[in-house]
Design an enzyme around this catalytic site. Structure first.
Site, mmCIF file in Angstrom:
data_model
loop_
_atom_site.group_PDB
_atom_site.id
_atom_site.type_symbol
_atom_site.label_atom_id
_atom_site.label_comp_id
_atom_site.label_asym_id
_atom_site.label_seq_id
_atom_site.Cartn_x
_atom_site.Cartn_y
_atom_site.Cartn_z
ATOM 1 N N VAL A 139 -1.131 6.907 2.495
ATOM 2 C CA VAL A 139 -0.523 7.864 3.421
ATOM 3 C C VAL A 139 0.392 7.143 4.420
ATOM 4 O O VAL A 139 1.523 7.559 4.659
ATOM 5 C CB VAL A 139 -1.618 8.644 4.184
ATOM 6 C CG1 VAL A 139 -1.032 9.872 4.821
ATOM 7 C CG2 VAL A 139 -2.752 9.019 3.260
ATOM 8 N N HIS A 190 8.266 38.752 4.297
ATOM 9 C CA HIS A 190 9.452 38.374 3.529
ATOM 10 C C HIS A 190 10.642 38.223 4.466
ATOM 11 O O HIS A 190 10.834 39.068 5.325
ATOM 12 C CB HIS A 190 9.753 39.436 2.471
ATOM 13 C CG HIS A 190 11.019 39.134 1.717
ATOM 14 N ND1 HIS A 190 11.076 38.184 0.729
ATOM 15 C CD2 HIS A 190 12.274 39.644 1.849
ATOM 16 C CE1 HIS A 190 12.313 38.112 0.268
ATOM 17 N NE2 HIS A 190 13.061 38.987 0.929
ATOM 18 N N ALA A 223 -0.454 -1.840 4.921
ATOM 19 C CA ALA A 223 -1.152 -0.552 5.139
ATOM 20 C C ALA A 223 -2.042 -0.285 3.939
ATOM 21 O O ALA A 223 -1.727 0.528 3.070
ATOM 22 C CB ALA A 223 -0.129 0.561 5.340
ATOM 23 N N VAL A 224 -3.145 -1.037 3.885
ATOM 24 C CA VAL A 224 -4.041 -0.964 2.714
ATOM 25 C C VAL A 224 -5.366 -0.297 3.073
ATOM 26 O O VAL A 224 -6.383 -0.518 2.439
ATOM 27 C CB VAL A 224 -4.301 -2.375 2.139
ATOM 28 C CG1 VAL A 224 -3.026 -2.966 1.565
ATOM 29 C CG2 VAL A 224 -4.897 -3.317 3.206
ATOM 30 N N GLY A 244 0.819 -1.210 0.000
ATOM 31 C CA GLY A 244 0.000 0.000 0.000
ATOM 32 C C GLY A 244 0.853 1.259 0.000
ATOM 33 O O GLY A 244 1.557 1.521 0.972
HETATM 34 P P1 NAD Z 1 -4.846 4.697 2.277
HETATM 35 O O1 NAD Z 1 -6.238 4.541 1.846
HETATM 36 O O2 NAD Z 1 -4.258 6.052 2.389
HETATM 37 O O3 NAD Z 1 -3.882 3.882 1.292
HETATM 38 C C1 NAD Z 1 -3.998 2.515 1.080
HETATM 39 C C2 NAD Z 1 -3.260 2.187 -0.210
HETATM 40 O O4 NAD Z 1 -3.193 0.791 -0.320
HETATM 41 C C3 NAD Z 1 -3.963 2.715 -1.450
HETATM 42 O O5 NAD Z 1 -3.038 3.372 -2.271
HETATM 43 C C4 NAD Z 1 -4.529 1.458 -2.088
HETATM 44 O O6 NAD Z 1 -4.615 1.544 -3.495
HETATM 45 C C5 NAD Z 1 -3.511 0.420 -1.663
HETATM 46 N N1 NAD Z 1 -4.004 -0.944 -1.607
HETATM 47 C C6 NAD Z 1 -5.219 -1.378 -1.170
HETATM 48 N N2 NAD Z 1 -5.277 -2.733 -1.243
HETATM 49 C C7 NAD Z 1 -4.069 -3.157 -1.714
HETATM 50 C C8 NAD Z 1 -3.507 -4.423 -1.982
HETATM 51 N N3 NAD Z 1 -4.180 -5.545 -1.760
HETATM 52 N N4 NAD Z 1 -2.258 -4.483 -2.481
HETATM 53 C C9 NAD Z 1 -1.532 -3.356 -2.695
HETATM 54 N N5 NAD Z 1 -2.023 -2.121 -2.444
HETATM 55 C C10 NAD Z 1 -3.267 -2.018 -1.959
HETATM 56 O O7 NAD Z 1 -4.746 3.899 3.668
HETATM 57 P P2 NAD Z 1 -3.608 3.855 4.756
HETATM 58 O O8 NAD Z 1 -2.323 4.353 4.220
HETATM 59 O O9 NAD Z 1 -3.690 2.505 5.351
HETATM 60 O O10 NAD Z 1 -4.151 4.903 5.801
HETATM 61 C C11 NAD Z 1 -5.402 4.695 6.474
HETATM 62 C C12 NAD Z 1 -6.044 5.999 6.820
HETATM 63 O O11 NAD Z 1 -5.289 6.690 7.805
HETATM 64 C C13 NAD Z 1 -6.160 6.891 5.614
HETATM 65 O O12 NAD Z 1 -7.532 7.092 5.361
HETATM 66 C C14 NAD Z 1 -5.519 8.172 5.990
HETATM 67 O O13 NAD Z 1 -6.350 9.265 5.748
HETATM 68 C C15 NAD Z 1 -5.248 8.065 7.481
HETATM 69 N N6 NAD Z 1 -3.896 8.590 7.705
HETATM 70 C C16 NAD Z 1 -3.697 9.921 7.540
HETATM 71 C C17 NAD Z 1 -2.438 10.446 7.672
HETATM 72 C C18 NAD Z 1 -2.241 11.906 7.470
HETATM 73 O O14 NAD Z 1 -3.212 12.631 7.453
HETATM 74 N N7 NAD Z 1 -1.012 12.379 7.307
HETATM 75 C C19 NAD Z 1 -1.365 9.616 7.950
HETATM 76 C C20 NAD Z 1 -1.591 8.258 8.075
HETATM 77 C C21 NAD Z 1 -2.869 7.762 7.960
#
Ligand code: NAD
Ligand code: FAD
Length: 475
Positions: free
Chosen positions: A191, A451, A276-277, A188
């Protein structure tokens, strides 16, 4: 006799604890129930965000960034360090200390606001009653004038790569590693994958990220995604797009991951694998079958725009309902709901919630992407200003990235702002305010920016929208 409260909140993450405090500020009697237990066995308020999410991840991003800069950048400033070493135990002690201070702070805030913080499990029963089971006691029924469900979310587990807490791990485990894995796989490139991948890569891990989608950062503006991909590649993050994981098997020495991409079947062998999916809502044992709460097909509690469930007097907020899973979204819903309960008019502007990735460069945006505006059929204009041309960014040795503004051609209203570069997560606040006030590009152009500041890049991008940038040649 059962105790009664004007408001009972289940969950003390950033959605629930903020709702509880605001409800108490309105003069209500409030109880907030939470059962979060940390790995040291201690119970703590603050939910995922404070214990295993936003805060510990930012603590590690800061430590690893400083280490990386000390190693690779200090020399340019003329600072000779004579070899830099990373003490992972000290880094983790600092992270745990910050978490402890902030979660303890919520207990203090509850006390000051006269919110009764209850440690244990909460379950909504029929008729706005809540069954509270203390961690070490017998269940008690609380009568509630209003109930707010704020039960949050948990990591999605892949059946082909089940968490074992050692080799195949979730984001919480990945925040608490006590040594740098030689090789790290991440499933994944969202984020979490990018933030935690960055942490461990900066500390020396060889990181490979497997992403199912063909497009990198599909939710971001394409210009942003393009430059971010190039920057992450330079940093050594090996991001494989269009990669479908078929199987992951943990052994004594590591994890063998079978995946498929456009070149066919592939294998990746790593010391640890973070999955982290995405995250899914937590609703197990949260309400009785006859409580009247409805879930949608993805398991989220069904609510309207004001976070009202189908049951009168029962609201749901934060990660357990639709919308982006972000702490500030949950907190703002908490404030809205507490204000509505107090009889005030309140609403959320879901169109301008900022998104931030705390990578280097940072990525932040609010409003619409260029593709979204194009699809809407609206005539638009754009302006960009690169940090390369910012004096402050040069002084900081942080010149990658740009600010991009998309505005309506018809009435000059700003429709979206996208920033990739230093302090993007701070700079985006000005853009959020601009969109909240339906500001025009000219409003930003006529606002004086200090600035030398990074914010000047936002100003210059607004000028660039009309071909009037002063410190960079216009297109
Ligand atoms: P995410 O939804 O951001 O990303 C998950 C990724 O995994 C996606 O790109 C998706 O296409 C991919 N994916 C899904 N299934 C897959 C598979 N089987 N194989 C390969 N890739 C796959 O989810 P996350 O990174 O787990 O984060 C969870 C939540 O936590 C998010 O909704 C995010 O908003 C929140 N979060 C926010 C922040 C921030 O605001 N800075 C930081 C960390 C987490
Ligand atoms: P949670 O924070 O999950 O809190 C819910 C609480 O309810 C938990 O304490 C849980 O124990 C409790 N609970 C659940 N059911 C019951 C019950 N029946 N009885 C008693 N207690 C119960 N978001 C950002 O905006 N910025 C970031 O930088 C950011 N970074 C993140 C990094 C990581 C690694 C992760 C995993 C997430 C990150 N997030 C970030 C997302 C953010 O953590 C969530 O959006 C936020 O925590 C959701 O808040 P919440 O209050 O809805 O739920």
């Amino acid at each position: 006799m059962s105790r009664s409260f004007d408001v009972v909140v289940i969950g003390a993450g950033p959605a629930g604890y903020i709702a509880a405090i605001r409800a108490a500020q309105h003069g209500n009697t409030v109880a907030c129930i939470d059962e979060w237990q940390n790995r040291d066995g201690k119970y703590a308020f603050g939910g995922t965000c404070l214990n295993a999410g936003c805060i510990p991840s930012k603590a590690l991003l800061e430590s690893s960034e400083l280490y990386h800069r000390a190693e690779h950048e200090f020399g340019k400033h003329g600072i000779r360090t004579g070899g830099v070493e990373m003490d992972i135990a000290a880094m983790q002690k600092r992270r745990a200390g910050i978490v402890r201070q902030l979660t303890g702070g919520i207990a203090g805030l509850f006390k000051a606001a006269r919110v009764e913080g209850l440690v244990g499990h909460g379950k909504l029963l029929k008729g706005r009653k809540v069954e509270f089971t203390p961690v070490d006691g017998k269940p008690e029924i609380l009568e509630a004038g209003h109930v707010i469900l704020a039960s949050g979310s948990e990591p999605i587990e892949l059946p082909i790569a089940k968490f074992d807490g050692d080799r195949i791990i979730d984001s919480w485990d990945a925040l608490e590693l006590d040594e740098v894995p030689g090789t790290l796989g991440v499933v994944g490139a969202g984020v979490i994958g990018l933030e935690l991948g960055s942490v461990w890569a900066r500390l020396g891990s060889k990181v490979t990220i497997l992403e199912a989608m063909d497009d990198f950062l599909f939710m971001a503006d394409r210009d942003v995604a393009k430059i971010a991909a190039a920057e992450f590649k330079k940093q050594g993050l090996d991001i494989k797009l269009g990669a479908t994981v078929k199987n992951a098997k943990a052994g004594k020495k590591g994890v063998k991951v079978d995946y498929e991409d456009k070149n066919g079947a592939q294998t990746l062998e790593v010391d640890k694998l973070i999955v982290a999916v995405g995250r899914r809502p937590v609703t197990e044992n949260l309400f009785a079958d006859d409580a009247g709460i409805q879930l949608d097909e993805r398991g989220f509690i069904v609510v309207d725009d004001e976070c009202r469930t189908r049951v009168k007097g029962v609201f749901a907020i934060g990660d357990c309902v639709r919308g982006p899973m972000l702490a500030h979204k949950g907190s703002d819903e908490g404030v809205m709901v507490a204000d509505l309960i107090a009889g005030e008019i309140a609403e959320m502007n879901y169109d301008v919630i900022p998104s931030v990735l705390y990578t280097n460069p940072e990525i932040a945006w609010t409003g619409k992407t260029e593709a979204e505006v194009r699809e809407s059929g609206k005539a638009y204009k754009t302006g960009q200003f690169p940090f390369m041309a910012s004096g402050r960014a040069k002084a900081m040795e942080q010149t990658s990235g740009f600010v991009k503004i998309i505005s309506s051609r018809e009435d000059d209203e700003i429709l979206g702002v996208h920033i990739v570069g230093p302090m993007a997560g701070e700079l985006i606040s000005e853009a959020v305010l601009a969109l909240e006030f339906s500001a025009s590009t000219e409003d930003l152009q006529r606002t004086i920016h200090a600035h030398p500041s990074l914010a000047e890049a936002v100003h210059e991008a607004s000028l660039a929208v009309d071909g009037k940038a002063l410190n960079f040649p216009n297109k």
